[in-house]
Design an enzyme around this catalytic site. Structure first.
Site, PDB file in Angstrom:
ATOM      1  N   GLU A 121       2.548   8.071   5.361  1.00  0.00           N
ATOM      2  CA  GLU A 121       3.359   7.256   4.477  1.00  0.00           C
ATOM      3  C   GLU A 121       4.714   7.901   4.206  1.00  0.00           C
ATOM      4  OE1 GLU A 121       2.698   4.326   3.683  1.00  0.00           O
ATOM      5  OE2 GLU A 121       0.528   4.019   3.566  1.00  0.00           O
ATOM      6  N   GLU A 345      -4.277 -11.618   2.023  1.00  0.00           N
ATOM      7  CA  GLU A 345      -4.439 -10.300   2.632  1.00  0.00           C
ATOM      8  C   GLU A 345      -5.463 -10.302   3.762  1.00  0.00           C
ATOM      9  OE1 GLU A 345      -2.912  -6.946   1.834  1.00  0.00           O
ATOM     10  OE2 GLU A 345      -1.540  -8.608   1.502  1.00  0.00           O
ATOM     11  N   GLU A 364       4.800  -8.741   7.566  1.00  0.00           N
ATOM     12  CA  GLU A 364       4.413  -8.710   8.986  1.00  0.00           C
ATOM     13  C   GLU A 364       4.740  -9.987   9.750  1.00  0.00           C
ATOM     14  OE1 GLU A 364       2.899  -5.172   7.387  1.00  0.00           O
ATOM     15  OE2 GLU A 364       2.570  -7.218   6.621  1.00  0.00           O
TER      16      GLU A 364
END
Length: 461
Positions: A121, A345, A364
């Site tokens: 991350e 999700e 996305e």
């Protein structure tokens, strides 16, 4: 990449009828794309001003309450959202805001913190953000900060396999958790390799590249990799193969190593693994095309569940030479977007029902549509992004910024209270670049990271 005739036939049949529907074509014809781009820019400026007033230097703003949260450290802040916003601000020409962010980084960003961060991350968000901001403006202090951060993460690579530990302490170098996954271990090279190119120190590139090969060499006989692996033993700890969470960006970075560094071996690895995915995971249904989760050794379909993160994959397939199949995947997700407005999700393509009704302000689908548009300039991909943006305006805007959602199936949609750092780096950038004719971006030759950071493609005057 070679595929047998059966799969090529299934692909061509599955893509039949994917021409833009008249209603979509009609909507696109009426769009003022430049005006839509200016609307995106205005929302970015407004949100950044909210962050600056209520959360300056903090990691993430909570847009409903106006409070803050920290990430990737638990009890300290590194200015995550500010750093992730920098190259988006620069591309938009919001230069005063960009410079304010750079000034904060130079004066206040300090990585000498006794705290544990995620190597993955922190690499894609903070290291990548600093590098892209440096490439945008040329400020050497940003590069020095990036190098300091990478040096503090180096102990994570001290394993027998070359796969990094998941966590490392920024001050002490203490490491933790060897149970990693292809996404976390295999999504480092774009940033670390760029750091090598900019500093002349090859170590960063070589350490970040090694996991790509290790993961590839451990693939199954049918060319699939599952989602968990032990960095100390090199043994797989799961059997599920997916292009969603825990695997997704590994495939991106194999391709990006070719696009960014000309690494032909990484492209060959991408081709082999993509062949395995298309042969064993690609499923055609009445609702479109999907990439199923399967057993990595047998290819048996395990579930119809689709992680929203996997919505990126159609864009990657198109980049890698399979535009028709990539388009079919994006069209499938666009239909889910049309149904719910904002993607859940998790979604089950077998039942057509959401399995997880939340949405973490995800980029996305816009990412995939943007990548397809860069290749073919088809207006339908702009329309997908326009709907994505307009639905975000309607559902996610709160008093102090843009927030995630607790339930996408309610009307109105129920908001949560969190703006993830990637919102600043990803969808706002994709919207701007696909709607506006950005003079600071090379539309013909570019590489964006999995976090949306531009590592190739800036046009500096």
């Amino acid at each position: 990449m070679r595929f047998d005739r059966r799969w090529l036939l299934r692909g061509s049949l599955g893509c039949a009828g994917l021409a833009m529907a008249p209603s979509v074509a009609a909507r696109s014809a009426k769009r003022d794309w430049a005006a839509l781009g200016e609307a995106v820019k205005a929302e970015m400026a407004w949100a950044f001003d909210q962050y600056r007033e209520h959360a300056w230097g903090k990691d993430e703003i909570k847009p409903v309450s106006g409070t803050t949260s920290s990430f990737p450290l638990k009890n300290a802040h590194l200015g995550l959202s500010l750093i992730e916003a920098l190259d988006t601000l620069w591309l938009m020409g919001l230069d005063d805001r960009f410079q304010a962010g750079v000034d904060w980084v130079k004066a206040s960003l300090d990585f000498d913190v006794d705290g544990e961060i995620s190597v993955f991350e922190t690499t894609i968000r903070i290291l990548g953000g600093l590098l892209s901001a440096h490439l945008a403006c040329g400020d050497s202090v940003l590069l020095a900060k990036a190098k300091d951060l990478a040096d503090r993460m180096l102990p994570a690579f001290d394993t027998p396999t070359g796969l990094p530990w998941r966590y490392v302490n920024l001050r002490t170098g203490a490491v933790r958790d060897p149970l990693t996954n292809p996404a976390e271990a295999g999504t480092l090279l774009s940033e670390w390799g760029t750091l090598s190119r900019l500093t002349g120190d090859r170590r960063y590139h070589d350490l970040a590249r090694a996991p790509l090969t290790t993961l590839f060499e451990k693939r199954s006989k049918i060319d699939l990799v599952p989602v968990k692996i032990n960095a100390l033993t090199g043994q797989w700890a799961d059997r599920r193969a997916t292009v969603g969470s825990y695997a997704d960006s590994y495939y991106e970075y194999l391709w990006d190593a070719w696009a960014l560094f000309g690494d032909a071996e990484c492209k060959a690895m991408y081709d082999v693994l993509t062949g395995g995915i298309v042969r064993h995971q690609l499923v055609w249904t009445h609702g479109g095309a999907w990439i199923a989760d399967v057993d990595f050794e047998t290819g048996e379909i395990l579930t119809g569940e689709q992680d929203e993160l996997s919505a990126f994959y159609g864009g990657l397939l198109a980049q890698g030479g399979m535009p028709a199949t990539g388009a079919a995947l994006v069209e499938s997700w666009a239909k889910v977007q049309d149904r719910y407005g904002v993607l859940p999700e998790a979604y089950d393509y077998q039942t057509g029902q959401p399995l997880q009704k939340t949405n973490a302000l995800r980029p996305e689908l816009a990412d995939a549509a943007f990548n397809l548009w860069l290749l073919d300039r088809d207006e339908r991909w702009r329309e997908v992004c326009a709907v994505h943006f307009e639905n975000m305006l309607a559902a996610n805007k709160a008093q102090y910024g843009y927030t995630d959602l607790a339930d996408v199936t309610t009307n109105p949609k129920r908001q949560a209270d969190h703006c993830p750092g990637y919102w600043w780096s990803e969808q706002m950038k994709y919207y701007w670049l696909i709607f506006a004719d950005c003079p600071r971006f090379d539309y013909r030759s570019n590489v964006l990271t999995t976090e949306g950071n531009v590592l190739k493609g800036f046009v500096r005057g």
